[in-house]
Design a protein around this motif. Structure first.
Motif, short mmCIF file in Angstrom:
data_model
loop_
_atom_site.label_atom_id
_atom_site.label_comp_id
_atom_site.label_asym_id
_atom_site.label_seq_id
_atom_site.Cartn_x
_atom_site.Cartn_y
_atom_site.Cartn_z
N PRO A 1 0.82 -1.21 0.00
CA PRO A 1 0.00 0.00 0.00
C PRO A 1 0.85 1.26 0.00
CG PRO A 1 -0.09 -1.08 2.14
CD PRO A 1 0.66 -1.99 1.24
N GLY A 2 1.91 1.23 0.83
CA GLY A 2 2.89 2.31 0.82
C GLY A 2 2.33 3.68 1.08
N GLU A 3 3.17 4.67 0.84
CA GLU A 3 2.80 6.07 0.95
C GLU A 3 3.33 6.70 -0.32
OE1 GLU A 3 4.26 7.43 4.81
OE2 GLU A 3 4.08 5.37 5.53
N ASN A 4 3.89 7.89 -0.19
CA ASN A 4 4.57 8.50 -1.34
C ASN A 4 6.01 8.79 -0.95
OD1 ASN A 4 1.48 9.60 -1.99
ND2 ASN A 4 2.67 8.95 -3.75
N TYR B 1 3.82 -2.56 -13.49
CA TYR B 1 4.82 -2.17 -12.49
C TYR B 1 5.12 -0.67 -12.55
CZ TYR B 1 5.66 -7.08 -11.48
OH TYR B 1 5.50 -8.38 -11.07
N LEU B 2 5.21 -0.14 -13.76
CA LEU B 2 5.51 1.30 -13.89
C LEU B 2 4.36 2.16 -13.37
CD1 LEU B 2 7.35 1.25 -17.32
CD2 LEU B 2 8.36 1.83 -15.10
N LYS B 3 3.14 1.72 -13.59
CA LYS B 3 1.98 2.46 -13.04
C LYS B 3 2.01 2.44 -11.51
CE LYS B 3 -1.45 2.16 -16.78
NZ LYS B 3 -0.59 1.74 -17.89
N LYS B 4 2.37 1.28 -10.93
CA LYS B 4 2.47 1.19 -9.47
C LYS B 4 3.56 2.11 -8.94
CE LYS B 4 1.81 -0.55 -5.32
NZ LYS B 4 0.57 -0.33 -4.56
N LEU C 1 5.32 7.47 -6.08
CA LEU C 1 6.34 8.52 -6.17
C LEU C 1 5.73 9.89 -5.94
CD1 LEU C 1 9.41 8.77 -6.89
CD2 LEU C 1 8.67 9.27 -9.24
N ASN C 2 6.41 10.69 -5.12
CA ASN C 2 6.01 12.08 -4.94
C ASN C 2 6.13 12.84 -6.25
OD1 ASN C 2 5.14 12.29 -2.27
ND2 ASN C 2 7.23 12.48 -1.48
N LYS C 3 5.44 13.97 -6.32
CA LYS C 3 5.40 14.77 -7.55
C LYS C 3 6.80 15.11 -8.05
CE LYS C 3 3.67 19.11 -9.44
NZ LYS C 3 3.01 20.41 -9.13
N ASN C 4 7.68 15.50 -7.15
CA ASN C 4 9.05 15.87 -7.52
C ASN C 4 10.06 14.79 -7.16
OD1 ASN C 4 8.31 18.49 -8.54
ND2 ASN C 4 8.02 19.13 -6.41
#
Length: 234
Positions: free
Chosen positions: A112-115, A138-141, A146-149
């Motif tokens: 689930p993670g975060e960013n 995988y790339l969509k996940k 990933l954070n915006k920056n």
């Protein structure tokens, strides 16, 4: 899953008669992988790993953490907030025993993670993608984690050199599928895992797949046929 890699890591850490791992692929013969290599420190790592660890910043997710050597360096030497993620429960137990504060045994796709500001995928990080048929999943996940920056630091090797060459400098490669899609098998103490799909990507193929999934791709470092790439959100 027998988790032979995790068992080897566990045995080495607890000094319970560890043996070298053996690995092979559909295009290469049996190769020894000393378990102690998975416990190496920063000075023993290759140029690509060292560069990635130097570039890591902010909140970090280390995917495929193994024995946790990359995570430990970032946590202890750079004082970063690191989560070590690996599919192997035994490897993650060793990560915790080695002092990694955040260590999770989970498949990346169900994490689930975060960013995160930095996501690391090292030691042929593209291997986890399995094949070009499912790389978008995988790339969509990764994009969602990933954070915006933020940045993804990922390495791989163009394995075209492993195929036979003809007189004109061309290569004899399989007609079906992509030449970097391999079956990978791990052996330990007389036992063998079932083959898993493992993907080696040339930089252009990674770049095309990443750009199709909302990333910009930059070559950070090249070392012979291997390279470190940085993916950022477009």
């Amino acid at each position: 899953m027998k988790d032979l890699m995790g068992r080897a890591i566990w045995d080495f850490y607890h000094n319970e008669n560890p043996e070298d791992l053996q690995t092979e692929t559909s295009i290469s013969e049996l190769d020894e992988l000393p378990v102690e290599y998975l416990f190496r420190d920063f000075e023993e790592m290759n140029k690509i790993e060292q560069k990635a660890l130097k570039l890591a910043k902010g909140k970090v997710l280390d995917i495929g953490a193994g024995a946790g050597s990359h995570s430990l360096y970032l946590q202890n030497e750079k004082n970063l907030d690191v989560t070590a993620l690996d599919i192997s429960p035994k490897a993650i137990e060793v990560c915790k025993l080695r002092g990694i504060k955040n260590a999770v045994a989970e498949n990346m796709l169900s994490f689930p993670g975060e960013n995160y500001d930095t996501i690391l995928l090292l030691m042929n990080g593209t291997g986890i993608f399995q094949s070009l048929n499912v790389i978008d999943i995988y790339l969509k996940k990764l994009h969602s984690l990933l954070n915006k920056n933020g940045q993804i630091l990922i390495d791989s090797t163009d394995i075209l050199y492993m195929y036979d060459e003809d007189e004109d400098g061309g290569y004899f490669i399989p007609a079906e599928g992509y030449y970097g899609e391999l079956d990978y098998v791990v052996h330990y103490k007389g036992e063998s895992e079932n083959p898993i799909k493992w993907l080696y990507l040339d930089f252009n193929t990674l770049q095309n797949a990443a750009e199709n999934n909302g990333f910009k791709t930059e070559m950070v470092l090249q070392d012979e046929d291997s390279y470190l790439a940085k993916l950022t959100k477009r």
